[in-house]
Design an enzyme around this catalytic site. Structure first.
Site, PDB file in Angstrom:
ATOM      1  CE  LYS A 133     -93.166  54.626  19.726  1.00  8.66           C
ATOM      2  NZ  LYS A 133     -92.136  55.085  20.673  1.00  8.66           N
ATOM      3  N   GLY A 163     -84.516  53.390  30.758  1.00  6.11           N
ATOM      4  CA  GLY A 163     -85.706  54.013  30.174  1.00  6.11           C
ATOM      5  C   GLY A 163     -87.029  53.624  30.829  1.00  6.11           C
TER       6      GLY A 163
END
Ligand code: NAP
Length: 277
Positions: free
Chosen positions: A67, A243
């Site tokens: 990322k 999540g």
């Protein structure tokens, strides 16, 4: 109509639920696309993206550990990706590459839309200052909680995060603070665990006194990795949330970036949850 190609790139990536989620989004919105997963060798991210574009790929999701490398491949970054200095979504438009970060809006949409909890005017504790915390901080500020306290084992990373977000916080009237976990005082309406602590057997990185009665306690992990946090939150009178909702909501926002259509994320979340043990 041609079939457009997308994928998720990461290492590891085998466990990823993104192909299932995007296939279901495509079905429900009538979009013609194929979404796969690519295991990318460490050090091989830029080459993997080049190869995928050469094959006609239209965009990709980016997961651990790429990322932070991803923004460097973009010719344009959205403001939220710039602020996060990390990108989980790339869109290829000819020679142009748009880099975006949909993690934060995914979390906010899950808390507000799926959990039905308002964030405005509330006190938030964000545990962690890694890539996930960096991705969610800007969108959390934009929904105007009263304050966000970032507690991280390595204090300097939390300090760096709040310094980078200071102007945005001031613009929205949000108080920011950075502390070490042992310095957490008082109780919070919403507690978000964005650490990878449970993966390394580190336990819960937050004192239970941080939970107001009935507080929302979210772990960004899901599945067995989130179970310890979910049990801990419930034992201490909080409402636990894993999540999985954020995962589906960040995917929905990426789908919107690529296809211009917002898929029915809540329906897909319910379906995905039903497939899990
Ligand atoms: P990262 O960049 O490696 O950051 C890890 C964070 O965890 C850092 O703040 C680190 O503290 C902290 N940490 C690690 N071990 C710890 C321990 N034993 N005790 C206390 N703190 C510890 O990882 P990330 O990308 O932020 O990911 C964090 C978690 O979020 C992952 O589990 C990931 O799966 C999850 N996530 C979920 C979604 C979703 O859609 N649901 C999206 C993104 C991420 P230091 O700074 O002190 O090292």
């Amino acid at each position: 109509m041609t079939t457009d190609l997308y994928c998720v790139m990461g290492n590891p990536v085998e466990h990823s639920k993104s192909p299932w989620i995007h296939a279901r989004f495509a079905q429900l919105t009538g979009q013609k696309l194929q979404y796969g997963k690519r295991l990318v060798p460490l050090g091989g991210f830029a080459q993997a993206v080049r190869e995928f574009r050469a094959e006609g790929g239209k965009g990709c999701n980016v997961t651990v550990p790429f990322k932070f490398e991803s923004p460097a491949l973009a010719t344009q970054l959205t403001p939220r990706a710039q602020l996060a200095q990390a990108s989980n979504t790339l869109r290829f438009d000819g020679d142009a590459v748009l880099g975006d970060n949909t993690d934060g809006v995914g979390l906010v949409n899950d808390i507000r839309g799926n959990a039905g909890v308002d964030l405005a005017g509330r006190d938030l504790l964000l545990a962690g200052a890694g890539g996930a915390a960096a991705g969610v901080l800007g969108p959390l500020i934009e929904v105007r909680p009263r304050r966000i306290v970032i507690a991280n084992r390595t204090l300097s990373r939390a300090v760096e995060l709040i310094e980078r977000h200071a102007a945005l916080a001031q613009q929205h009237g949000v108080e920011l603070a950075a502390i070490e976990p042992a310095q957490v005082r008082g109780a919070f309406d919403i507690v978000i665990n964005a650490t990878a602590s449970s993966l390394s057997g580190g336990g819960i990185p937050i004192p239970a006194t941080a939970l107001k009665p009935g507080a929302l306690a979210c772990d960004l992990m899901y599945g067995p990795a989130a179970q310890g946090f979910v049990d801990w939150a419930r034992e201490h009178g909080a409402t636990p949330r894993d999540g999985l909702g954020m995962l589906v909501e960040q995917a929905a926002e990426a789908f919107l970036v690529w296809r211009g259509v917002h898929p029915p994320a809540a329906q897909v979340l319910a379906e995905l949850r039903a497939t899990l043990p």
